[in-house]
Design an enzyme around this catalytic site. Structure first.
Site, PDB file in Angstrom:
ATOM      1  N   PHE A   1       0.806  -1.232   0.000  1.00 41.49           N
ATOM      2  CA  PHE A   1       0.000   0.000   0.000  1.00 41.49           C
ATOM      3  C   PHE A   1       0.837   1.280   0.000  1.00 41.49           C
ATOM      4  O   PHE A   1       0.336   2.353  -0.302  1.00 41.49           O
ATOM      5  CB  PHE A   1      -0.950   0.021   1.214  1.00 41.49           C
ATOM      6  CG  PHE A   1      -0.279   0.451   2.494  1.00 41.49           C
ATOM      7  CD1 PHE A   1      -0.097   1.808   2.780  1.00 41.49           C
ATOM      8  CD2 PHE A   1       0.203  -0.476   3.407  1.00 41.49           C
ATOM      9  CE1 PHE A   1       0.545   2.217   3.946  1.00 41.49           C
ATOM     10  CE2 PHE A   1       0.848  -0.084   4.568  1.00 41.49           C
ATOM     11  CZ  PHE A   1       1.019   1.271   4.828  1.00 41.49           C
TER      12      PHE A   1
ATOM     13  N   LYS B   1      -1.220  -7.533  -9.327  1.00 39.62           N
ATOM     14  CA  LYS B   1      -2.202  -7.575  -8.233  1.00 39.62           C
ATOM     15  C   LYS B   1      -1.759  -6.525  -7.222  1.00 39.62           C
ATOM     16  O   LYS B   1      -0.937  -6.787  -6.352  1.00 39.62           O
ATOM     17  CB  LYS B   1      -2.227  -8.982  -7.610  1.00 39.62           C
ATOM     18  CG  LYS B   1      -3.505  -9.366  -6.876  1.00 39.62           C
ATOM     19  CD  LYS B   1      -3.855  -8.475  -5.719  1.00 39.62           C
ATOM     20  CE  LYS B   1      -2.976  -8.654  -4.510  1.00 39.62           C
ATOM     21  NZ  LYS B   1      -3.248  -7.596  -3.475  1.00 39.62           N
TER      22      LYS B   1
ATOM     23  N   GLU C   1      -4.892  -3.949  -2.197  1.00 45.90           N
ATOM     24  CA  GLU C   1      -6.330  -3.635  -2.191  1.00 45.90           C
ATOM     25  C   GLU C   1      -6.601  -2.322  -1.441  1.00 45.90           C
ATOM     26  O   GLU C   1      -7.685  -1.758  -1.555  1.00 45.90           O
ATOM     27  CB  GLU C   1      -7.128  -4.795  -1.571  1.00 45.90           C
ATOM     28  CG  GLU C   1      -6.911  -5.036  -0.077  1.00 45.90           C
ATOM     29  CD  GLU C   1      -5.646  -5.840   0.230  1.00 45.90           C
ATOM     30  OE1 GLU C   1      -4.723  -5.896  -0.611  1.00 45.90           O
ATOM     31  OE2 GLU C   1      -5.579  -6.403   1.348  1.00 45.90           O
TER      32      GLU C   1
ATOM     33  N   SER D   1       5.033  -6.932   3.648  1.00 48.68           N
ATOM     34  CA  SER D   1       5.586  -7.257   4.961  1.00 48.68           C
ATOM     35  C   SER D   1       6.374  -8.566   4.890  1.00 48.68           C
ATOM     36  O   SER D   1       6.133  -9.402   4.008  1.00 48.68           O
ATOM     37  CB  SER D   1       4.443  -7.400   5.962  1.00 48.68           C
ATOM     38  OG  SER D   1       3.570  -8.416   5.515  1.00 48.68           O
TER      39      SER D   1
ATOM     40  N   CYS E   1       9.635   1.600   3.457  1.00 51.88           N
ATOM     41  CA  CYS E   1      10.527   0.501   3.858  1.00 51.88           C
ATOM     42  C   CYS E   1      11.944   0.998   4.092  1.00 51.88           C
ATOM     43  O   CYS E   1      12.767   0.276   4.629  1.00 51.88           O
ATOM     44  CB  CYS E   1      10.520  -0.603   2.816  1.00 51.88           C
ATOM     45  SG  CYS E   1      11.367  -0.108   1.317  1.00 51.88           S
TER      46      CYS E   1
ATOM     47  N   GLU F   1       9.065  -3.971  13.147  1.00 52.47           N
ATOM     48  CA  GLU F   1       8.724  -2.878  12.235  1.00 52.47           C
ATOM     49  C   GLU F   1       7.451  -2.190  12.751  1.00 52.47           C
ATOM     50  O   GLU F   1       6.459  -2.857  13.032  1.00 52.47           O
ATOM     51  CB  GLU F   1       8.488  -3.432  10.830  1.00 52.47           C
ATOM     52  CG  GLU F   1       8.178  -2.347   9.827  1.00 52.47           C
ATOM     53  CD  GLU F   1       8.063  -2.877   8.393  1.00 52.47           C
ATOM     54  OE1 GLU F   1       7.391  -3.902   8.197  1.00 52.47           O
ATOM     55  OE2 GLU F   1       8.644  -2.246   7.497  1.00 52.47           O
TER      56      GLU F   1
HETATM   57  P1  NAD Z   1       1.274  -6.596   3.248  1.00 50.24           P
HETATM   58  O1  NAD Z   1       2.282  -7.681   3.386  1.00 50.24           O
HETATM   59  O2  NAD Z   1       0.167  -6.540   4.205  1.00 50.24           O
HETATM   60  O3  NAD Z   1       0.599  -6.666   1.787  1.00 50.24           O
HETATM   61  C1  NAD Z   1       1.374  -6.735   0.622  1.00 50.24           C
HETATM   62  C2  NAD Z   1       0.584  -7.484  -0.446  1.00 50.24           C
HETATM   63  O4  NAD Z   1       0.317  -8.817   0.013  1.00 50.24           O
HETATM   64  C3  NAD Z   1      -0.772  -6.855  -0.759  1.00 50.24           C
HETATM   65  O5  NAD Z   1      -0.955  -6.878  -2.164  1.00 50.24           O
HETATM   66  C4  NAD Z   1      -1.770  -7.745  -0.037  1.00 50.24           C
HETATM   67  O6  NAD Z   1      -2.988  -7.866  -0.728  1.00 50.24           O
HETATM   68  C5  NAD Z   1      -1.075  -9.093   0.011  1.00 50.24           C
HETATM   69  N1  NAD Z   1      -1.374  -9.854   1.245  1.00 50.24           N
HETATM   70  C6  NAD Z   1      -1.575  -9.346   2.490  1.00 50.24           C
HETATM   71  N2  NAD Z   1      -1.776 -10.340   3.385  1.00 50.24           N
HETATM   72  C7  NAD Z   1      -1.688 -11.497   2.689  1.00 50.24           C
HETATM   73  C8  NAD Z   1      -1.779 -12.877   3.051  1.00 50.24           C
HETATM   74  N3  NAD Z   1      -2.010 -13.256   4.303  1.00 50.24           N
HETATM   75  N4  NAD Z   1      -1.640 -13.813   2.093  1.00 50.24           N
HETATM   76  C9  NAD Z   1      -1.393 -13.442   0.810  1.00 50.24           C
HETATM   77  N5  NAD Z   1      -1.295 -12.149   0.407  1.00 50.24           N
HETATM   78  C10 NAD Z   1      -1.428 -11.192   1.324  1.00 50.24           C
HETATM   79  O7  NAD Z   1       2.100  -5.230   3.196  1.00 50.24           O
HETATM   80  P2  NAD Z   1       1.526  -3.743   3.213  1.00 50.24           P
HETATM   81  O8  NAD Z   1       1.001  -3.467   4.575  1.00 50.24           O
HETATM   82  O9  NAD Z   1       0.672  -3.507   2.031  1.00 50.24           O
HETATM   83  O10 NAD Z   1       2.870  -2.929   2.983  1.00 50.24           O
HETATM   84  C11 NAD Z   1       3.749  -2.557   4.005  1.00 50.24           C
HETATM   85  C12 NAD Z   1       4.920  -3.497   4.101  1.00 50.24           C
HETATM   86  O11 NAD Z   1       5.625  -3.516   2.870  1.00 50.24           O
HETATM   87  C13 NAD Z   1       5.925  -3.061   5.141  1.00 50.24           C
HETATM   88  O12 NAD Z   1       6.336  -4.195   5.852  1.00 50.24           O
HETATM   89  C14 NAD Z   1       7.079  -2.491   4.316  1.00 50.24           C
HETATM   90  O13 NAD Z   1       8.334  -2.537   4.936  1.00 50.24           O
HETATM   91  C15 NAD Z   1       7.016  -3.375   3.129  1.00 50.24           C
HETATM   92  N6  NAD Z   1       7.670  -2.759   1.988  1.00 50.24           N
HETATM   93  C16 NAD Z   1       8.901  -3.228   1.647  1.00 50.24           C
HETATM   94  C17 NAD Z   1       9.603  -2.658   0.595  1.00 50.24           C
HETATM   95  C18 NAD Z   1      10.952  -3.163   0.245  1.00 50.24           C
HETATM   96  O14 NAD Z   1      11.532  -2.690  -0.718  1.00 50.24           O
HETATM   97  N7  NAD Z   1      11.505  -4.118   0.978  1.00 50.24           N
HETATM   98  C19 NAD Z   1       9.026  -1.598  -0.122  1.00 50.24           C
HETATM   99  C20 NAD Z   1       7.757  -1.142   0.237  1.00 50.24           C
HETATM  100  C21 NAD Z   1       7.087  -1.741   1.311  1.00 50.24           C
END
Ligand code: NAD
Length: 483
Positions: free
Chosen positions: A150, A174, A177, A227, A282, A383
């Site tokens: 997000f 994808k 959401e 994450s 991140c 985090e």
């Molecule tokens: P998230 O892990 O909740 O969601 C990421 C994606 O995974 C979304 O598209 C979501 O629909 C999907 N998802 C969520 N839960 C799921 C599950 N149980 N099973 C399958 N798919 C699932 O992450 P977020 O809250 O959208 O984003 C923030 C996180 O992203 C932070 O931890 C941040 O550090 C990380 N991030 C990392 C980088 C990097 O370069 N390492 C860059 C940007 C963000």
């Protein structure tokens, strides 16, 4: 009735087969922006079928012609730059300047991918044995997918699909959401740029759509950002079904401020690193480690710099700290601060009850600073992904490096110093992948690799840079004897 977004499959904008959807609200105002469908495995299947059908012709399209579509897209992105940035702010909350910066960083990937005829070249060597020549060709593999987070609604998707399609693959995106509007706009612009139907498909959704991607036999590889918990699920799930996978996870970034640093400059940059994008980055600094005498001068200046931030709607001029993305995120961040206070860290600045008077439905968390943070505390190791910083006091650079190494994450880190020796030592010894020297957000540009190590990254090839070309292509080796 509220607008429900559609998926883009084979060039058509179609309703999801799922009846489940989620309301998206502007985190600053609480105003409803529309609904996003939570697509099913059937929708993913249809998108993959469209991508698969488009692959043979797209793969045969000369790279130089594929690049021309990207040049056109780059122009369209520039023409729509302000609108995309405002969309990012409306759905994510970050300030307009922050959105602009991120869209710019996204576009740079399209620019870089325009060089695909050169980037994709193979190698060759005559006479590997007498009269025998050897060549490598890079070839696309078929259908790739990306699952994105997000916090960078436009930029992170652009870390992936420009390279994947430039190399001749077709794609299913994808997006998160929670922020579906910016990625939708990007796919519309890709269509306008003439990228043929089926080459870039969009499926909105959450866990079900992700699971369908992971197990789909016609997807060659998956790029993920999110994450660490989900990155691990994606890494294991994609690998289990034989796919290539690169999964970028979460972070806990340490910033070391040495006593010899230019303190005023360091404080201003660290404030931006920690509180910029409301800490939902991140690469955000999370724990500031102050060796020796750095502690006092840093602490005092940092506090007043954080207090000067202006909370509000990111679309308004003068606002320097937007809301966090949702009510759920706010609740989670406040929970982390509660835990930190219980564990014995001292709250120097408490943003838990921050309000913006004219925005009563906004999801605001004010700048929050703890001191006395140790690596054992949850706020020292987990985090938080919100506008919350910890200050840790250590005796020396050695101890600072030890503190950094105790983290399970290793995404980014920075050092502030006027000593080349200290900077060199830090860069040489610290086991973290993205390093800033007097830089607060060490974000590699499109032509360099982006990604961490340890719990911040699962895979080997990172995002963008040459790694993207490696990830999205197979290297075919041809050995020939004609004499
Ligand atoms: P998230 O892990 O909740 O969601 C990421 C994606 O995974 C979304 O598209 C979501 O629909 C999907 N998802 C969520 N839960 C799921 C599950 N149980 N099973 C399958 N798919 C699932 O992450 P977020 O809250 O959208 O984003 C923030 C996180 O992203 C932070 O931890 C941040 O550090 C990380 N991030 C990392 C980088 C990097 O370069 N390492 C860059 C940007 C963000």
């Amino acid at each position: 009735m509220e607008k429900t977004l559609r998926n883009c499959i084979g060039g058509e904008w179609v309703s999801s087969s799922s009846t489940e959807s989620l309301e998206i609200t502007n985190p600053a105002t609480g105003e409803s922006l529309g609904r996003v469908p939570l697509s099913s495995a059937r929708d993913v299947d249809a998108a993959v079928a469209a991508a698969r059908a488009a692959f043979p012709k797209w793969r045969e399209t000369p790279p130089v012609v594929r690049a021309r579509h990207l040049f056109k897209l780059k122009n369209l992105l520039e023409a729509n730059f302000e609108e995309i940035a405002a969309t990012v702010t409306r759905e994510n909350g970050k300030t307009l300047d922050e959105s602009r910066g991120s869209v710019r960083r996204g576009i740079e990937n399209v620019e870089h991918a325009c060089g695909i005829p050169t980037l994709m070249m193979g190698k060759s060597l005559e006479d590997i044995a007498a009269g025998i020549d050897c060549e490598t060709f890079r070839q696309p593999l078929g259908v790739f997918a990306a699952i994105t987070p997000f916090n960078f609604p436009a930029m992170v998707p652009m870390w992936f699909w420009p390279y994947a399609i430039a190399t001749g693959n077709t794609f299913v995106l994808k997006p998160s959401e929670q922020v579906p509007f910016s990625p939708t706009r990007l796919v519309e612009l890709a269509q306008e740029a003439g990228i043929p139907p089926g080459v870039l498909n969009l499926v909105h959704g959450a866990k079900d759509a992700v699971n369908a991607i992971l197990s789909h036999r016609d997807i060659a590889g998956v790029s993920f950002v999110g994450s660490s918990a989900v990155a691990k699920i994606v890494y294991e799930g994609a690998a289990k079904s034989g796919k290539r996978v690169q999964a970028l996870g979460g972070a806990k970034n340490h910033i070391v401020v040495m006593p010899d640093a230019d303190m005023d400059r360091a404080v201003s940059i660290v404030t931006e690193s920690v509180f910029g994008c409301a800490g939902q980055r991140c690469l955000a600094g999370s724990v500031v480690v102050t060796p020796g005498k750095a502690y006092e001068p840093f602490r005092e200046r940092f506090l007043s710099s954080a207090k000067a931030l202006k909370l509000g709607n990111g679309l308004e001029t003068g606002v320097t700290l937007g809301p966090v993305v949702t009510a759920r995120a706010k609740e989670r961040i406040i929970g982390c601060v509660d835990a930190g206070a219980k564990e014995g860290a001292t709250l120097l600045l408490d943003g838990r009850s921050a309000r913006v008077e004219k925005l009563p439905r906004g999801q605001f968390v004010g700048p929050t600073i703890f001191e006395g943070v140790t690596p054992e505390m949850s706020i020292g190791k987990e985090e938080i992904f919100g506008p919350v910083a910890g200050i840790a006091r250590v005796g020396s650079l050695d101890e600072a490096i030890e503190t950094v190494h105790r983290s399970g994450y290793a995404n980014a880190t920075s050092i502030f110093t006027t000593s080349g020796k200290a900077a060199r030592e830090y860069r040489y010894r610290v086991g973290v992948s993205m390093i800033g020297v007097n830089i607060g957000v060490a974000a590699p540009m499109a032509f360099f690799p982006f990604g961490g190590t340890k719990g911040s990254f699962f895979g080997d090839l990172k995002a963008h840079g040459n790694d993207a070309i490696e990830f999205y292509t197979d290297k075919k080796v041809v050995i020939s004897r004609w004499i």
